[in-house]
Design a protein around this motif. Sequence first.
Motif, PDB file in Angstrom:
ATOM      1  N   SER A  28       0.822  -1.213   0.000  1.00 33.40           N
ATOM      2  CA  SER A  28       0.000   0.000   0.000  1.00 33.40           C
ATOM      3  C   SER A  28       0.855   1.260   0.000  1.00 33.40           C
ATOM      4  O   SER A  28       0.358   2.359  -0.160  1.00 33.40           O
ATOM      5  N   LEU A  30       3.134   1.687  -2.252  1.00 32.54           N
ATOM      6  CA  LEU A  30       3.653   1.841  -3.609  1.00 32.54           C
ATOM      7  C   LEU A  30       3.350   3.215  -4.217  1.00 32.54           C
ATOM      8  O   LEU A  30       4.256   3.919  -4.661  1.00 32.54           O
ATOM      9  N   ILE A  31       2.072   3.589  -4.213  1.00 29.69           N
ATOM     10  CA  ILE A  31       1.728   4.847  -4.870  1.00 29.69           C
ATOM     11  C   ILE A  31       2.345   6.046  -4.144  1.00 29.69           C
ATOM     12  O   ILE A  31       2.950   6.901  -4.784  1.00 29.69           O
ATOM     13  N   PRO A  32       2.254   6.090  -2.811  1.00 23.02           N
ATOM     14  CA  PRO A  32       2.958   7.188  -2.129  1.00 23.02           C
ATOM     15  C   PRO A  32       4.455   7.243  -2.474  1.00 23.02           C
ATOM     16  O   PRO A  32       5.019   8.330  -2.611  1.00 23.02           O
ATOM     17  N   GLN A  35       4.845   8.676  -5.917  1.00 20.12           N
ATOM     18  CA  GLN A  35       4.532  10.111  -5.885  1.00 20.12           C
ATOM     19  C   GLN A  35       5.679  10.911  -5.303  1.00 20.12           C
ATOM     20  O   GLN A  35       6.009  11.984  -5.792  1.00 20.12           O
ATOM     21  N   VAL A  66       1.303  -0.734 -12.379  1.00 15.48           N
ATOM     22  CA  VAL A  66       0.593   0.237 -11.546  1.00 15.48           C
ATOM     23  C   VAL A  66       0.948   1.658 -11.990  1.00 15.48           C
ATOM     24  O   VAL A  66       0.079   2.502 -12.204  1.00 15.48           O
ATOM     25  N   PHE A  69      -0.719   2.886 -15.062  1.00 13.39           N
ATOM     26  CA  PHE A  69      -2.176   2.966 -14.994  1.00 13.39           C
ATOM     27  C   PHE A  69      -2.620   4.395 -14.698  1.00 13.39           C
ATOM     28  O   PHE A  69      -3.665   4.837 -15.145  1.00 13.39           O
ATOM     29  N   TYR A  70      -1.809   5.105 -13.955  1.00 16.69           N
ATOM     30  CA  TYR A  70      -2.211   6.425 -13.480  1.00 16.69           C
ATOM     31  C   TYR A  70      -1.631   7.541 -14.337  1.00 16.69           C
ATOM     32  O   TYR A  70      -0.476   7.492 -14.735  1.00 16.69           O
ATOM     33  N   ASN A  71      -2.468   8.555 -14.574  1.00 14.29           N
ATOM     34  CA  ASN A  71      -2.042   9.668 -15.446  1.00 14.29           C
ATOM     35  C   ASN A  71      -0.936  10.507 -14.832  1.00 14.29           C
ATOM     36  O   ASN A  71      -0.229  11.217 -15.530  1.00 14.29           O
ATOM     37  N   GLN A  72      -0.830  10.450 -13.519  1.00 11.47           N
ATOM     38  CA  GLN A  72       0.081  11.373 -12.853  1.00 11.47           C
ATOM     39  C   GLN A  72       1.547  11.100 -13.182  1.00 11.47           C
ATOM     40  O   GLN A  72       2.359  12.020 -13.192  1.00 11.47           O
ATOM     41  N   PHE A  73       1.871   9.832 -13.453  1.00 12.53           N
ATOM     42  CA  PHE A  73       3.291   9.487 -13.534  1.00 12.53           C
ATOM     43  C   PHE A  73       3.870   9.670 -14.923  1.00 12.53           C
ATOM     44  O   PHE A  73       3.244   9.358 -15.923  1.00 12.53           O
TER      45      PHE A  73
ATOM     46  N   SER B 306      -3.852   9.394  -7.983  1.00 11.56           N
ATOM     47  CA  SER B 306      -2.882   9.719  -9.027  1.00 11.56           C
ATOM     48  C   SER B 306      -3.501  10.038 -10.368  1.00 11.56           C
ATOM     49  O   SER B 306      -2.855   9.895 -11.398  1.00 11.56           O
ATOM     50  N   GLY B 307      -4.754  10.414 -10.364  1.00  8.40           N
ATOM     51  CA  GLY B 307      -5.316  10.870 -11.620  1.00  8.40           C
ATOM     52  C   GLY B 307      -5.754   9.754 -12.522  1.00  8.40           C
ATOM     53  O   GLY B 307      -5.113   9.458 -13.530  1.00  8.40           O
ATOM     54  N   GLN B 322      -4.868   0.481  -1.840  1.00 12.40           N
ATOM     55  CA  GLN B 322      -4.122  -0.721  -1.476  1.00 12.40           C
ATOM     56  C   GLN B 322      -2.877  -0.908  -2.341  1.00 12.40           C
ATOM     57  O   GLN B 322      -2.214  -1.936  -2.279  1.00 12.40           O
TER      58      GLN B 322
END
Lengths: 171, 642
Positions: A28, A30-32, A35, A66, A69-73, B306-307, B322
Amino acid sequence: MDNTAEIEEEAMLHDIASMLATFVNEESNLIPILQMIQEKHHYLCVRALQMVAKHLGMSSSEIYGVATFYNQFRFYPPGKHQIKVCLGTACHIRGGDIILESFERKLEIKPGETTPDREFSIDRVACVGCCALAPVAIVNDTVNGHMAPSKVEGLILGFEIEKEREKREKQ
Amino acid sequence: MNQNSKEKLDEVFASIKTDAERRFREMKGDDSQNIFIGMATCGLASGATDVKAAFEEALSERKISARIIPVGCLGHCYAEPLVIIDKPGFPPILYHDLTPGKARLLVKAFLEEDDPVFEHVLGAMEENDLIPWIMDFPRFNQEKKVVMANSGLLDPEDIYQYIAKGGYSALVKALTLEPEEIIHEIQDSGLRGRGGAGFLTDIKWQLVRDAKEKDKIVICNADEGDPGAYMDRTILESNPYQVIEGIAISAYAVGAEKAIVYVRAEYPLAVKTINKAVEQAKEIGLLGKGVLSTNFDLDIAIFQGSGAFVCGEETALIQSIQGKRGMPQPRPPYPAQRGLWGKPTVVNNVKTMASIPPILENGAQWYRGIGTDRSPGTAIFSVVGNILHAGLVEIPMGVTLRTLIFEICGGIPNQKDFKAVQIGGPSGGCLPGSFLDTSIDFDSLTQAGAMMGSGGMVVMDEDACMVDVARYFLDFTQRESCGKCTFCRIGTKHLLNVLERITTGEGREEDIELLEDLSLDIKAGSLCGLGKTAPNPIITTIKYFRDEYKAHITEKRCPAMMCRTLTAYYIDLDKCARGCDACVGSCPTESIFTTKNRKKGIDQTLCVKCGECMASCPPEYDAVRKVSPPELAPKIERPKEG
Ligand SMILES: Cc1cc2nc3c(=O)[nH]c(=O)nc-3n(C[C@H](O)[C@H](O)[C@H](O)COP(=O)(O)O)c2cc1C
Ligand code: FES
């Protein structure tokens, strides 16, 4: 890769290693973690992702899955001047795509890309919360409202003049 | 709660409140002057930072003492930067469209010389004999502020201001009640979730309350993925405390000790304000171990999304916390049964959470008195697009679209006609003029084919092409589809392809039917709300604007002249002024040339149809024309070199 770029990347990886140490090895996080890396270093390079995978005991492909998947990265370094063109609904109906196209034409790159000299990068974003000023482009965290193709030219010209001046001052 | 602990609770809060009131009084001392500057995202984008600097400079130059207080958003984004000046002897006055120059003028003329500079005044915040009261204007008197009552009126980084204005007393009241009583009150209020679907909040809470597991979780959904909406972000930027208070009440009611606010990382200011608000609440004992010295513990964490649009969907949101890809999961089990880390979880939208404190404070019956029978309370929209007074509006449910668009938001600018209103973002639909008398509430909007959705409302004038709007939304949903369901992943791509060929003049006779059939299949074959609603923009535009589709397909013509492949610009030689060069410099592709008799022509092979020449042509000539189909443009040859 030339020498300075290599040294820069090593320094970045070194820094990431020390930041990673502050995170417990839990999925959990991972995303933090991603970022945090992006916040500090503006993009995620392959070797950084591998380090994250090792730290969390996951496979690189899972991490990559992962992250993409997210636009932020983003996976390439952004330009010195980051241009974000809003393509939210309000900006779209007021011609946001024409603004994006003007930047693309002027800089000869597509959204998500960086110019070869690393001066500029373009990204598309969705609603930045200033729809009353549509169409909007954010350049280096400054919001430019009521954009028009001529304003695009003006902005880029401004940066070019600034660069020339810096160059002259150095000499 | 027994009498003893109730007294203890009252005592603990009374001391916090006294402290807050003392600070507030000191800040707003009787003879001190206060300047409130709107510094949420919309204000900052319009130049609030420079305005603030200009005030500071002018005050120090003239040696005038006044306090500058940064505040959130009043909702009047069209008039930003907004400033309220509160000067003894005058009502607090609201000024609009500030610039550094106007700021300096106000310091000199108003603060120094007592002249309120009427030409820059929007209105007075209180009734008085001198300046028109804002409540005399439709924008203000038809709004009903419940969630945004304090937005734009307090410093979002100073918890004491919220407490001094009555904040956190609903939480205190809640802590004296049994959890069941709170849920009952919410049930009586008829509160429906503001995240889109309008699900009854009390049912969710009751499920989580009744679950046998010990650990429960509350999540506040501030993902706000709709690409044309920014209410949730503005609420967090303007008054994060009310949201936190709502979360705390919710957690107490369902028996959770852990709550998470899921907010987009792309909203840096909102992330910062909510983080700060949580810290402050912890510091003075409103969060953390033993909230207000009771035995209720609550920890609130902030998770940055994250968008990804689909992460607004509750099960995908939980996946992403998660550490996974944000893929929606089949329901049941619902998050209320098995949510984050398998624990019973409440997921509520920001606006739902922020509605809780006023309901508890004023009672369910008060809330029921606002709005309609089946949709009590208020609706918050970001009304944008071709609209005079764009911004955030909070209205009682049941107001008609016509009132909202034409009275509250001032109608369509530039003497254009209203064409359609898009409600509910990528999941919603486009409604034509014949639906303007529709009441704004969950059921009426769904019946009309749109939906309340997140609260994005985009008003479009005659220049908006409905096929292009459908294409725009499909482009969005197609990118944002998580890829799990085949119908959603491939179907939306296919819909987009068809729309793209229609808007570029390659449409086929059978395309409308194809779009309709495929839309129904995608709705039926998708797991989550994204796929189930993605075809809505197409379905409604075909239903209400079928002629426009037909014009694109059979005549290769875009009636609104928005689809660029189907339009052309040309210069009317009868109107073009000999020797005028205004358009030449404006053209980014150097496609404008001079004809033999020194007028201008456009080289159609170079033109990118950006419209700059039309904007730059002096109004007295007004020589640039736009036509569709492009063949209508007369051919003007570029003269041979030399
Ligand atoms: C594709 C999709 C996107 C969604 N986006 C959001 C969102 O941005 N914010 C939100 O509160 N709810 C969103 N929802 C609804 C949530 O799944 C959930 O119903 C809601 O957060 C519940 O809160 P409420 O009961 O207070 O409305 C979305 C649903 C779907 C299917
Ligand atoms: S759509 Fe561009 S700022 Fe909202």
